[in-house]
Design a protein around this motif. Sequence first.
Motif, PDB file in Angstrom:
ATOM      1  N   VAL A  37       4.864  -0.969   2.693  1.00  0.00           N
ATOM      2  CA  VAL A  37       4.445   0.388   2.342  1.00  0.00           C
ATOM      3  C   VAL A  37       5.442   0.945   1.324  1.00  0.00           C
ATOM      4  O   VAL A  37       6.650   0.922   1.563  1.00  0.00           O
ATOM      5  CB  VAL A  37       4.367   1.288   3.590  1.00  0.00           C
ATOM      6  N   ILE A  38       4.893   1.412   0.204  1.00  0.00           N
ATOM      7  CA  ILE A  38       5.740   1.895  -0.887  1.00  0.00           C
ATOM      8  C   ILE A  38       5.304   3.308  -1.290  1.00  0.00           C
ATOM      9  O   ILE A  38       4.241   3.784  -0.879  1.00  0.00           O
ATOM     10  CB  ILE A  38       5.681   0.951  -2.105  1.00  0.00           C
ATOM     11  N   GLY A  39       6.115   3.948  -2.108  1.00  0.00           N
ATOM     12  CA  GLY A  39       5.807   5.282  -2.597  1.00  0.00           C
ATOM     13  C   GLY A  39       4.636   5.264  -3.558  1.00  0.00           C
ATOM     14  O   GLY A  39       4.272   4.227  -4.124  1.00  0.00           O
ATOM     15  N   MET A  40       4.044   6.445  -3.759  1.00  0.00           N
ATOM     16  CA  MET A  40       2.881   6.601  -4.641  1.00  0.00           C
ATOM     17  C   MET A  40       3.184   6.111  -6.060  1.00  0.00           C
ATOM     18  O   MET A  40       2.316   5.581  -6.737  1.00  0.00           O
ATOM     19  CB  MET A  40       2.467   8.075  -4.664  1.00  0.00           C
ATOM     20  N   ASP A  41       4.452   6.250  -6.476  1.00  0.00           N
ATOM     21  CA  ASP A  41       4.855   5.841  -7.825  1.00  0.00           C
ATOM     22  C   ASP A  41       5.339   4.391  -7.877  1.00  0.00           C
ATOM     23  O   ASP A  41       5.859   3.945  -8.882  1.00  0.00           O
ATOM     24  CB  ASP A  41       5.938   6.769  -8.354  1.00  0.00           C
ATOM     25  N   GLY A  42       5.169   3.664  -6.771  1.00  0.00           N
ATOM     26  CA  GLY A  42       5.601   2.270  -6.718  1.00  0.00           C
ATOM     27  C   GLY A  42       7.040   2.083  -6.284  1.00  0.00           C
ATOM     28  O   GLY A  42       7.522   0.954  -6.207  1.00  0.00           O
ATOM     29  N   ALA A  43       7.732   3.187  -5.984  1.00  0.00           N
ATOM     30  CA  ALA A  43       9.137   3.112  -5.583  1.00  0.00           C
ATOM     31  C   ALA A  43       9.271   2.484  -4.196  1.00  0.00           C
ATOM     32  O   ALA A  43       8.429   2.689  -3.325  1.00  0.00           O
ATOM     33  CB  ALA A  43       9.769   4.495  -5.582  1.00  0.00           C
ATOM     34  N   LEU A  44      10.342   1.744  -4.020  1.00  0.00           N
ATOM     35  CA  LEU A  44      10.643   1.152  -2.718  1.00  0.00           C
ATOM     36  C   LEU A  44      11.334   2.210  -1.862  1.00  0.00           C
ATOM     37  O   LEU A  44      12.547   2.234  -1.750  1.00  0.00           O
ATOM     38  CB  LEU A  44      11.529  -0.084  -2.873  1.00  0.00           C
ATOM     39  N   THR A  45      10.548   3.081  -1.286  1.00  0.00           N
ATOM     40  CA  THR A  45      11.088   4.176  -0.488  1.00  0.00           C
ATOM     41  C   THR A  45      11.329   3.713   0.932  1.00  0.00           C
ATOM     42  O   THR A  45      10.655   2.820   1.433  1.00  0.00           O
ATOM     43  CB  THR A  45      10.121   5.363  -0.477  1.00  0.00           C
ATOM     44  N   GLU A  75       7.650 -12.490  -0.210  1.00  0.00           N
ATOM     45  CA  GLU A  75       6.197 -12.536  -0.070  1.00  0.00           C
ATOM     46  C   GLU A  75       5.483 -12.511  -1.420  1.00  0.00           C
ATOM     47  O   GLU A  75       4.267 -12.450  -1.488  1.00  0.00           O
ATOM     48  CB  GLU A  75       5.724 -11.341   0.768  1.00  0.00           C
ATOM     49  N   LYS A  76       6.260 -12.515  -2.498  1.00  0.00           N
ATOM     50  CA  LYS A  76       5.742 -12.492  -3.863  1.00  0.00           C
ATOM     51  C   LYS A  76       4.975 -11.210  -4.174  1.00  0.00           C
ATOM     52  O   LYS A  76       4.001 -11.218  -4.940  1.00  0.00           O
ATOM     53  CB  LYS A  76       4.879 -13.717  -4.150  1.00  0.00           C
ATOM     54  N   ALA A  77       5.384 -10.099  -3.570  1.00  0.00           N
ATOM     55  CA  ALA A  77       4.771  -8.809  -3.834  1.00  0.00           C
ATOM     56  C   ALA A  77       5.494  -8.073  -4.955  1.00  0.00           C
ATOM     57  O   ALA A  77       4.997  -7.060  -5.443  1.00  0.00           O
ATOM     58  CB  ALA A  77       4.761  -7.944  -2.573  1.00  0.00           C
ATOM     59  N   LEU A  78       6.658  -8.545  -5.346  1.00  0.00           N
ATOM     60  CA  LEU A  78       7.411  -7.920  -6.455  1.00  0.00           C
ATOM     61  C   LEU A  78       7.336  -8.816  -7.672  1.00  0.00           C
ATOM     62  O   LEU A  78       7.344 -10.020  -7.570  1.00  0.00           O
ATOM     63  CB  LEU A  78       8.878  -7.718  -6.068  1.00  0.00           C
ATOM     64  N   ILE A 103       0.857  -1.180   0.000  1.00  0.00           N
ATOM     65  CA  ILE A 103       0.000   0.000   0.000  1.00  0.00           C
ATOM     66  C   ILE A 103       0.898   1.237   0.000  1.00  0.00           C
ATOM     67  O   ILE A 103       2.093   1.140   0.278  1.00  0.00           O
ATOM     68  CB  ILE A 103      -0.969   0.037   1.209  1.00  0.00           C
ATOM     69  N   THR A 104       0.313   2.387  -0.268  1.00  0.00           N
ATOM     70  CA  THR A 104       1.057   3.641  -0.248  1.00  0.00           C
ATOM     71  C   THR A 104       0.967   4.263   1.149  1.00  0.00           C
ATOM     72  O   THR A 104       0.137   3.868   1.975  1.00  0.00           O
ATOM     73  CB  THR A 104       0.476   4.630  -1.274  1.00  0.00           C
ATOM     74  N   TYR A 105       1.789   5.277   1.350  1.00  0.00           N
ATOM     75  CA  TYR A 105       1.754   6.001   2.620  1.00  0.00           C
ATOM     76  C   TYR A 105       0.410   6.697   2.813  1.00  0.00           C
ATOM     77  O   TYR A 105      -0.113   6.758   3.921  1.00  0.00           O
ATOM     78  CB  TYR A 105       2.907   7.007   2.696  1.00  0.00           C
ATOM     79  N   SER A 106      -0.181   7.209   1.742  1.00  0.00           N
ATOM     80  CA  SER A 106      -1.492   7.851   1.870  1.00  0.00           C
ATOM     81  C   SER A 106      -2.555   6.834   2.252  1.00  0.00           C
ATOM     82  O   SER A 106      -3.439   7.129   3.063  1.00  0.00           O
ATOM     83  CB  SER A 106      -1.870   8.617   0.601  1.00  0.00           C
ATOM     84  N   GLU A 107      -2.467   5.638   1.722  1.00  0.00           N
ATOM     85  CA  GLU A 107      -3.415   4.587   2.113  1.00  0.00           C
ATOM     86  C   GLU A 107      -3.181   4.184   3.565  1.00  0.00           C
ATOM     87  O   GLU A 107      -4.139   3.916   4.308  1.00  0.00           O
ATOM     88  CB  GLU A 107      -3.284   3.378   1.183  1.00  0.00           C
ATOM     89  N   LEU A 108      -1.937   4.145   4.000  1.00  0.00           N
ATOM     90  CA  LEU A 108      -1.636   3.827   5.398  1.00  0.00           C
ATOM     91  C   LEU A 108      -2.266   4.872   6.318  1.00  0.00           C
ATOM     92  O   LEU A 108      -2.880   4.521   7.335  1.00  0.00           O
ATOM     93  CB  LEU A 108      -0.133   3.740   5.617  1.00  0.00           C
ATOM     94  N   ALA A 109      -2.143   6.148   5.966  1.00  0.00           N
ATOM     95  CA  ALA A 109      -2.741   7.214   6.769  1.00  0.00           C
ATOM     96  C   ALA A 109      -4.258   7.034   6.834  1.00  0.00           C
ATOM     97  O   ALA A 109      -4.876   7.180   7.898  1.00  0.00           O
ATOM     98  CB  ALA A 109      -2.385   8.579   6.184  1.00  0.00           C
TER      99      ALA A 109
END
Length: 170
Positions: free
Chosen positions: A143-151, A167-170, A107-113
């Motif tokens: 939790v990843i960046g909005m653009d899919g980056a592994l931040t 976890e087979k998420a990539l 999920i993204t940080y905005s979704e986490l919030a």
Amino acid sequence: MSRPARLLLDRAPSPIGELLIVTDEAGALRAMDFQDHEHRLDRLLKTHYGPLRPEPGATPVAIRDAITAYFAGQFEALNTLAWVTNGTAFQHAVWTALTRIPAGETITYSELARRAGRPLAVRAAGHANGSNPLSIVAPCHRVIGMDGALTGYGGGIDRKRWLLAHEKAL
């Protein structure tokens, strides 16, 4: 949160580095980090527990078994662990939200919030995510960046990439 009478520190091998596991006298997980970030764990323990320092002690079998099962591909095993941490109500909301992200998903940080109940507090959610004392158990690596980056990941981007691939998420 309640202050434990004792903190116990144990070490366990993992495919991505030795884990430091902190539990209390009741067997609840209090913190977990990687050995090469022991200074960060020590700082976190000082922040949350003041002068109480961990002493060497064995990790409860249930915690050790769940960690072993996770690395063997049984990702849901970590969901069974009882954990107790100090922190603010918002941090607890974020850390609890992390535990509800299924393995194999990100999920993204905005979704986490949003999931933590404060959709406009994206930066605060990111900060709480970065202050997570329960590496892997509260899976902040999902939790990843909005653009899919592994931040940002406290254990390092290489570990984050490994965990997501595991976890087979990539």
